[in-house]
Write a protein that holds these residues in place. Structure first.
Motif, PDB file in Angstrom:
ATOM      1  N   GLU A 238       0.644  -1.215  -0.209  1.00 42.63           N
ATOM      2  CA  GLU A 238       0.696   0.515  -0.217  1.00 42.63           C
ATOM      3  C   GLU A 238       1.481   1.124   0.369  1.00 42.63           C
ATOM      4  OE1 GLU A 238      -3.330   0.308   3.319  1.00 42.63           O
ATOM      5  OE2 GLU A 238      -3.703  -2.194   2.575  1.00 42.63           O
ATOM      6  N   GLY A 239       0.419   2.377  -0.976  1.00 38.41           N
ATOM      7  CA  GLY A 239       0.999   3.581  -0.573  1.00 38.41           C
ATOM      8  C   GLY A 239       2.604   3.943  -1.760  1.00 38.41           C
ATOM      9  N   ILE A 240       2.325   2.799  -2.290  1.00 39.52           N
ATOM     10  CA  ILE A 240       3.928   3.356  -2.903  1.00 39.52           C
ATOM     11  C   ILE A 240       3.672   3.267  -4.550  1.00 39.52           C
ATOM     12  CG2 ILE A 240       5.233   1.466  -4.736  1.00 39.52           C
ATOM     13  CD1 ILE A 240       5.135  -1.436  -2.516  1.00 39.52           C
ATOM     14  N   VAL A 241       4.495   4.200  -4.787  1.00 38.80           N
ATOM     15  CA  VAL A 241       4.035   4.933  -6.047  1.00 38.80           C
ATOM     16  C   VAL A 241       5.024   4.279  -7.024  1.00 38.80           C
ATOM     17  CG1 VAL A 241       4.566   7.523  -6.999  1.00 38.80           C
ATOM     18  CG2 VAL A 241       3.796   7.625  -4.912  1.00 38.80           C
ATOM     19  N   ILE A 242       4.073   3.299  -7.894  1.00 38.60           N
ATOM     20  CA  ILE A 242       5.236   3.083  -9.277  1.00 38.60           C
ATOM     21  C   ILE A 242       5.613   3.659  -9.951  1.00 38.60           C
ATOM     22  CG2 ILE A 242       4.280   1.528 -10.845  1.00 38.60           C
ATOM     23  CD1 ILE A 242       2.121  -0.064  -8.663  1.00 38.60           C
ATOM     24  N   PRO A 243       7.284   3.307 -10.455  1.00 37.99           N
ATOM     25  CA  PRO A 243       7.203   4.251 -11.437  1.00 37.99           C
ATOM     26  C   PRO A 243       6.781   4.232 -12.832  1.00 37.99           C
ATOM     27  CG  PRO A 243       8.959   2.828 -10.431  1.00 37.99           C
ATOM     28  CD  PRO A 243       7.829   2.748  -9.651  1.00 37.99           C
ATOM     29  N   ARG A 244       6.771   5.548 -12.936  1.00 41.12           N
ATOM     30  CA  ARG A 244       6.683   5.181 -14.827  1.00 41.12           C
ATOM     31  C   ARG A 244       7.043   3.985 -15.454  1.00 41.12           C
ATOM     32  NH1 ARG A 244       5.632  10.762 -14.213  1.00 41.12           N
ATOM     33  NH2 ARG A 244       6.796  11.452 -15.344  1.00 41.12           N
ATOM     34  N   GLN A 245       8.589   4.184 -15.224  1.00 43.79           N
ATOM     35  CA  GLN A 245       9.645   3.844 -16.107  1.00 43.79           C
ATOM     36  C   GLN A 245      10.291   3.369 -15.300  1.00 43.79           C
ATOM     37  OE1 GLN A 245      10.463   6.108 -20.048  1.00 43.79           O
ATOM     38  NE2 GLN A 245      11.285   4.241 -20.749  1.00 43.79           N
ATOM     39  N   ALA A 246      10.991   1.972 -15.114  1.00 42.11           N
ATOM     40  CA  ALA A 246      12.562   1.456 -15.027  1.00 42.11           C
ATOM     41  C   ALA A 246      13.272   2.291 -15.518  1.00 42.11           C
ATOM     42  CB  ALA A 246      12.030   0.024 -14.679  1.00 42.11           C
ATOM     43  N   LEU A 247      14.004   2.060 -13.757  1.00 47.81           N
ATOM     44  CA  LEU A 247      15.566   2.823 -14.184  1.00 47.81           C
ATOM     45  C   LEU A 247      16.163   1.359 -15.181  1.00 47.81           C
ATOM     46  CD1 LEU A 247      17.828   5.019 -14.012  1.00 47.81           C
ATOM     47  CD2 LEU A 247      18.342   3.955 -11.930  1.00 47.81           C
ATOM     48  N   LEU A 248      16.859   1.649 -16.398  1.00 47.67           N
ATOM     49  CA  LEU A 248      17.425   0.996 -17.326  1.00 47.67           C
ATOM     50  C   LEU A 248      19.010   1.895 -17.664  1.00 47.67           C
ATOM     51  CD1 LEU A 248      15.077  -0.408 -19.320  1.00 47.67           C
ATOM     52  CD2 LEU A 248      15.508  -1.915 -17.324  1.00 47.67           C
ATOM     53  N   ALA A 249      20.160   1.030 -17.292  1.00 47.13           N
ATOM     54  CA  ALA A 249      21.525   1.772 -17.324  1.00 47.13           C
ATOM     55  C   ALA A 249      22.169   0.719 -17.669  1.00 47.13           C
ATOM     56  CB  ALA A 249      21.675   3.037 -16.143  1.00 47.13           C
ATOM     57  N   GLU A 250      23.562   1.099 -18.608  1.00 52.15           N
ATOM     58  CA  GLU A 250      24.740   0.167 -18.517  1.00 52.15           C
ATOM     59  C   GLU A 250      25.681   0.706 -17.797  1.00 52.15           C
ATOM     60  OE1 GLU A 250      27.468  -1.817 -22.041  1.00 52.15           O
ATOM     61  OE2 GLU A 250      25.323  -1.751 -22.654  1.00 52.15           O
ATOM     62  N   LEU A 251      26.157   0.714 -16.489  1.00 49.43           N
ATOM     63  CA  LEU A 251      27.400   0.893 -15.845  1.00 49.43           C
ATOM     64  C   LEU A 251      28.748   0.974 -16.468  1.00 49.43           C
ATOM     65  CD1 LEU A 251      26.250  -1.135 -12.528  1.00 49.43           C
ATOM     66  CD2 LEU A 251      25.151   0.882 -13.810  1.00 49.43           C
ATOM     67  N   PRO A 252      29.347   2.513 -16.812  1.00 45.06           N
ATOM     68  CA  PRO A 252      30.802   2.274 -17.368  1.00 45.06           C
ATOM     69  C   PRO A 252      31.525   2.146 -15.998  1.00 45.06           C
ATOM     70  CG  PRO A 252      29.832   4.495 -15.620  1.00 45.06           C
ATOM     71  CD  PRO A 252      28.791   3.323 -16.241  1.00 45.06           C
ATOM     72  N   SER A 253      33.007   0.966 -16.676  1.00 43.06           N
ATOM     73  CA  SER A 253      33.585   0.399 -16.374  1.00 43.06           C
ATOM     74  C   SER A 253      34.044   0.996 -14.891  1.00 43.06           C
ATOM     75  CB  SER A 253      35.691   0.520 -16.670  1.00 43.06           C
ATOM     76  OG  SER A 253      35.907  -0.172 -15.909  1.00 43.06           O
ATOM     77  N   PHE A 254      33.829  -0.083 -13.581  1.00 47.14           N
ATOM     78  CA  PHE A 254      33.972   0.904 -12.127  1.00 47.14           C
ATOM     79  C   PHE A 254      35.479   1.299 -12.223  1.00 47.14           C
ATOM     80  CE2 PHE A 254      30.576  -2.131  -9.900  1.00 47.14           C
ATOM     81  CZ  PHE A 254      30.395  -1.729 -10.223  1.00 47.14           C
TER      82      PHE A 254
END
Length: 333
Positions: free
Chosen positions: A292-308
């Motif tokens: 309950e009470g969760i605001v669902i993100p309109r879109q998931a965060l998709l990302a490709e991480l750069p080299s650490f």
């Protein structure tokens, strides 16, 4: 002359103690390491060895660094180095450790979603292994945790026990099959390097929604379902998953199940350069149990991480990730 760090000193003490134990027992290195770690905690050998060797080992233990003088992170890294040495010698394919940079990044992600600094959060890793990922997250996310871990491998759970005790971490550990055995309920957050493969017990698998239509079921699908049964509504799960997770013939069933039970927040692909080949490449998959009470993100965060190793690019990416989680979670206050 280079000054030896605390991590190096403790690693040397653990390694030499394990080797001394191996000289007079038939224990594999990882089992000897667990005894070495416990002996360092106690300040004397946990094993009864021939008199001369017992004296040698106890003398060596007296010269080991005092754990109270070390930081938890120094202890974790030293123990991790020794476990890695042992895993190179071991033949079991499931003996693999989550890379250090990934464990620390996981801790940072967990810190982004836990709001109440005063509360002791319950954190769980049902495939805890030697405890490296779990204790790294507990140290990195600077707050009080009560941790629960389980693993079917007796050697690994002993290593996790010694690892947690050396670091003085509050962890309850269970030697168990985490698919077949229920866990503590209402967990705040789960972080795990998801085991991948087939689950051998078809009778047990038949109790799960994500059982396979034919043949053995995927252990990674059953584990996700089992975890979501134990997380409290609104609780977060941080899964380290293989990039091919959603490409199998059972992927559609997994999608449907996740849509019903959880909210997908993020899929962060780790740099391919971290892995020997593309088949081994992994991502962080962040989901949240419906509540309950969760605001669902309109879109998931998709990302490709750069080299650490690319510090500036990684810092920019981390800032964007922090902002994204902050924006979405602040809407619920």
């Amino acid at each position: 002359m280079m000054i030896e760090t605390n991590t190096e000193k403790l690693y040397s003490a653990l390694d030499l103690a394990a080797e001394k134990i191996q000289e007079v027992t038939d224990l594999p290195y990882l089992e000897a390491l667990a005894e070495a770690g416990e002996s360092i905690i106690r300040g004397e050998s946990t094993l009864t060895l021939p008199e001369e060797k017992q004296g040698e080992l106890n003398e060596h233990l007296k010269s080991a660094p005092v754990l109270d003088d070390l930081k938890a992170e120094e202890i974790r890294k030293a123990f991790q180095l020794a476990v890695l040495k042992g895993m190179k010698e071991a033949t079991q394919p499931h003996h693999a450790m989550t890379p250090d940079a990934v464990s620390l990044f996981a801790g940072h992600l967990v810190e982004q979603v836990l709001k109440d600094k005063e509360k002791t959060h319950v954190i769980m890793d049902p495939a805890v292994g030697s405890g490296n990922l779990l204790t790294a997250v507990m140290t990195q996310a600077q707050r009080d945790f009560h941790a629960v871990g389980g693993d079917a491998d007796e050697t690994l759970i002993k290593l996790a026990y010694v690892n947690a005790n050396m670091q003085k971490k509050d962890v309850d550990l269970f030697h168990q099959d985490s698919i077949a055995t229920p866990y503590v309920k209402n967990v705040d957050v789960v972080v795990t390097d998801l085991p991948v493969g087939f689950y051998p017990d078809d009778k047990k698998a038949a109790e799960f929604e994500l059982k396979s239509k034919k043949g053995h079921s995927f252990v990674h699908h059953l584990m996700i379902e089992q975890i979501l049964k134990h997380v409290k509504p609104g609780g977060f799960c941080f899964f380290l998953i293989p990039n091919f997770l959603f490409e199998s013939e059972e992927a559609e069933a997994l999608h449907k199940y996740l849509k019903k039970e959880a909210i997908i927040y993020s899929l962060l692909q780790l740099p391919k350069s971290m892995f020997k080949n593309e088949q081994q490449a992994k991502s962080f998959f962040v989901i949240r149990k419906q509540g309950e009470g969760i605001v669902i993100p309109r879109q998931a965060l998709l990302a490709e991480l750069p080299s650490f190793t690319n510090k500036s690019a990684l810092a920019d990416m981390v800032k964007n990730i922090n902002n994204w989680f902050s924006d979405h979670l602040n809407q619920e206050q």
